[in-house]
Write an enzyme that holds these catalytic residues in place. Structure first.
Site, PDB file in Angstrom:
ATOM      1  N   TYR A  14      21.307 -19.169  -3.274  1.00 33.51           N
ATOM      2  CA  TYR A  14      20.161 -19.854  -3.870  1.00 33.51           C
ATOM      3  C   TYR A  14      19.988 -19.472  -5.333  1.00 33.51           C
ATOM      4  O   TYR A  14      20.132 -18.307  -5.695  1.00 33.51           O
ATOM      5  CB  TYR A  14      18.875 -19.485  -3.128  1.00 33.51           C
ATOM      6  CG  TYR A  14      18.751 -20.127  -1.770  1.00 33.51           C
ATOM      7  CD1 TYR A  14      18.659 -21.516  -1.639  1.00 33.51           C
ATOM      8  CD2 TYR A  14      18.703 -19.338  -0.620  1.00 33.51           C
ATOM      9  CE1 TYR A  14      18.528 -22.103  -0.396  1.00 33.51           C
ATOM     10  CE2 TYR A  14      18.561 -19.915   0.623  1.00 33.51           C
ATOM     11  CZ  TYR A  14      18.475 -21.298   0.740  1.00 33.51           C
ATOM     12  OH  TYR A  14      18.333 -21.868   1.972  1.00 33.51           O
ATOM     13  N   ARG A  72     -11.392   6.924   2.498  1.00 28.42           N
ATOM     14  CA  ARG A  72     -10.889   5.787   3.268  1.00 28.42           C
ATOM     15  C   ARG A  72     -11.640   5.818   4.586  1.00 28.42           C
ATOM     16  O   ARG A  72     -12.543   5.035   4.815  1.00 28.42           O
ATOM     17  CB  ARG A  72      -9.375   5.928   3.432  1.00 28.42           C
ATOM     18  CG  ARG A  72      -8.708   4.690   3.953  1.00 28.42           C
ATOM     19  CD  ARG A  72      -7.210   4.862   4.051  1.00 28.42           C
ATOM     20  NE  ARG A  72      -6.818   5.900   5.003  1.00 28.42           N
ATOM     21  CZ  ARG A  72      -5.565   6.157   5.358  1.00 28.42           C
ATOM     22  NH1 ARG A  72      -4.571   5.467   4.826  1.00 28.42           N
ATOM     23  NH2 ARG A  72      -5.284   7.111   6.235  1.00 28.42           N
ATOM     24  N   LYS A  90       2.347   5.433  15.004  1.00 31.21           N
ATOM     25  CA  LYS A  90       1.697   4.145  14.740  1.00 31.21           C
ATOM     26  C   LYS A  90       2.725   3.147  14.207  1.00 31.21           C
ATOM     27  O   LYS A  90       3.840   3.548  13.830  1.00 31.21           O
ATOM     28  CB  LYS A  90       0.566   4.358  13.734  1.00 31.21           C
ATOM     29  CG  LYS A  90       1.041   4.882  12.394  1.00 31.21           C
ATOM     30  CD  LYS A  90      -0.090   5.523  11.611  1.00 31.21           C
ATOM     31  CE  LYS A  90       0.387   5.927  10.240  1.00 31.21           C
ATOM     32  NZ  LYS A  90      -0.571   6.810   9.551  1.00 31.21           N
ATOM     33  N   MET A 137      17.072 -15.880   3.779  1.00 32.76           N
ATOM     34  CA  MET A 137      16.250 -15.534   4.945  1.00 32.76           C
ATOM     35  C   MET A 137      17.047 -14.751   5.986  1.00 32.76           C
ATOM     36  O   MET A 137      16.567 -13.761   6.540  1.00 32.76           O
ATOM     37  CB  MET A 137      15.679 -16.813   5.576  1.00 32.76           C
ATOM     38  CG  MET A 137      14.708 -16.538   6.709  1.00 32.76           C
ATOM     39  SD  MET A 137      14.071 -18.038   7.481  1.00 32.76           S
ATOM     40  CE  MET A 137      13.048 -18.696   6.172  1.00 32.76           C
TER      41      MET A 137
HETATM   42  C1  LIG Z   1       0.026   7.972   9.130  1.00 31.00           C
HETATM   43  C2  LIG Z   1      -0.737   9.231   9.171  1.00 31.00           C
HETATM   44  C3  LIG Z   1      -0.070  10.461   9.176  1.00 31.00           C
HETATM   45  C4  LIG Z   1       1.410  10.587   8.935  1.00 31.00           C
HETATM   46  O1  LIG Z   1       1.637  10.463   7.547  1.00 31.00           O
HETATM   47  P1  LIG Z   1       3.110  10.527   6.894  1.00 31.00           P
HETATM   48  O2  LIG Z   1       2.841  10.432   5.445  1.00 31.00           O
HETATM   49  O3  LIG Z   1       3.855   9.344   7.424  1.00 31.00           O
HETATM   50  O4  LIG Z   1       3.717  11.804   7.322  1.00 31.00           O
HETATM   51  C5  LIG Z   1      -0.845  11.594   9.341  1.00 31.00           C
HETATM   52  N1  LIG Z   1      -2.188  11.520   9.473  1.00 31.00           N
HETATM   53  C6  LIG Z   1      -2.860  10.355   9.432  1.00 31.00           C
HETATM   54  C7  LIG Z   1      -4.332  10.331   9.552  1.00 31.00           C
HETATM   55  C8  LIG Z   1      -2.156   9.173   9.265  1.00 31.00           C
HETATM   56  O5  LIG Z   1      -2.821   8.010   9.203  1.00 31.00           O
END
Ligand SMILES: *Cc1c(COP(=O)(O)O)cnc(C)c1O
Length: 342
Positions: A242, A128, A34, A290
């Protein structure tokens, strides 16, 4: 096209991190890709992990699934946020599986795709996403590939870890699925009880060290490298940048390099960040602009315009230096980096 900023990405380190995680887990290891592979480039990461043997990939949204393009041979993709009211059309046309998170998503999938395989998230304490214990009967009739839950505190020695493990084992004993999966990167380090059938590392693949157990085993993958635009002498009592926050106590050689907060190299590195060249450490001086930072180049007498500095970005140390999490350090790296895999 010449880029004055690049992210050197180490394929072997990525693959070796995955292999280590799989070996420790003792079961299949997937990969969370992701957020564009935690900022490194999801397509490139997926291809390389696929070549190493990874078969289970995770993104958050259907847009991310589409952006990933064709998957490696025999690999499957799961979409962690599941199927919302406006996702059905895309989901039904995709080969990816939704991870159903709520009663509404379960009902939606049952109605739209009866019998079609899905994944399911159950809540074991994170609060969550994921079905609550009293909602599990809703899963009757689903064809579940991977039933998963997610650990809230795996990067700490926290009482919640064992509680979640116990709850998940209880759910796994009652809800039928092809596979069960609990552990993220940190969860893998908690031991075999947390591995179930499939682990889902993200951070540690990319060089993050989630817990002490991984120290010395996980290698840095992403190396920000910035070009020197100018070398200049800052005279004693002059200031840099800056806010004029840094004053030279003696004549100082400064390298002005092409990286700044718009690249994701944030202002919280002021006072603690550094770059390296040929073993010499060049402390960051003054504020982060920046698109620029100034480095004290006294230790690198040969460093000149057009040469490259590697910003110190080993994730645990960079996290300590900046106060940002290892996750933020990766996902904040902007598209301005030319991503170069070696
Ligand atoms: C992002 C995520 C992971 C990976 O987690 P890390 O801490 O980056 O290893 C695993 N399972 C779910 C549901 C996630 O959202």
């Amino acid at each position: 096209m010449h880029h004055a900023l690049r992210l050197r990405l180490d394929s072997a380190a990525l693959q070796n991190n995955w292999r280590w995680l799989q070996r420790v887990a003792g079961v299949a290891a997937g990969a969370a890709v992701k957020a564009d592979g935690y900022g490194l480039g999801a397509r490139e990461v997926t291809r390389r992990l696929g070549a190493a043997g990874c078969r289970d990939f995770f993104v958050s949204t259907w847009a991310e699934a589409a952006a990933l393009g064709p998957m490696p041979e025999a690999a499957t993709l799961s979409v962690l946020h599941g199927v919302g009211p406006d996702d059905l059309k895309t989901a039904l046309a995709s080969n990816a599986r939704p991870v159903l998170n709520t009663a509404a998503q379960v009902a939606r999938w049952k109605a739209a795709a009866p019998g079609r395989a899905c994944d399911v998230m159950v809540d074991t304490g994170m609060n969550r996403l994921g079905l609550r214990g009293e909602e599990l009967h809703l899963l009757d009739g689903l064809t579940i590939d991977t039933l998963m839950s997610h650990l809230a505190c795996a990067d700490e020695d926290h009482a919640m870890n064992a509680v979640q493990q116990g709850r998940f084992a209880a759910v796994a004993a009652t809800v039928s699925a092809k596979r069960y999966s609990l552990a993220n990167s940190a969860g893998i380090c908690l031991g075999a009880d947390y591995a179930f059938d499939l682990v889902r590392p993200g951070l540690a693949l990319y060089g993050g060290v989630p817990r002490g157990e991984a120290e010395g085993h996980i290698a840095q993958v992403a190396f920000p490298e910035a070009e020197v635009i100018q070398r200049r002498t800052v005279k004693a009592s002059e200031t840099i940048g800056y806010g004029a926050t840094w004053t030279a106590t003696a004549d100082t050689e400064a390298a002005i390099v092409n990286i700044g907060y718009a690249d994701g190299y944030l202002r919280c590195f002021a006072g603690s960040g550094s770059g390296s060249v040929a073993g010499a450490v060049l402390p960051l001086i003054g504020r982060v602009s920046m698109d620029l930072v100034a480095l004290d180049a006294n230790a690198a007498p040969q460093l000149a315009e057009g040469e490259w500095v590697t910003m110190d970005y080993a994730l645990p140390a960079a996290s300590d230096a900046s106060g940002l999490s290892q996750y933020e350090l990766l996902t904040g790296l902007s598209p301005r980096f030319e991503r170069r895999w070696t």
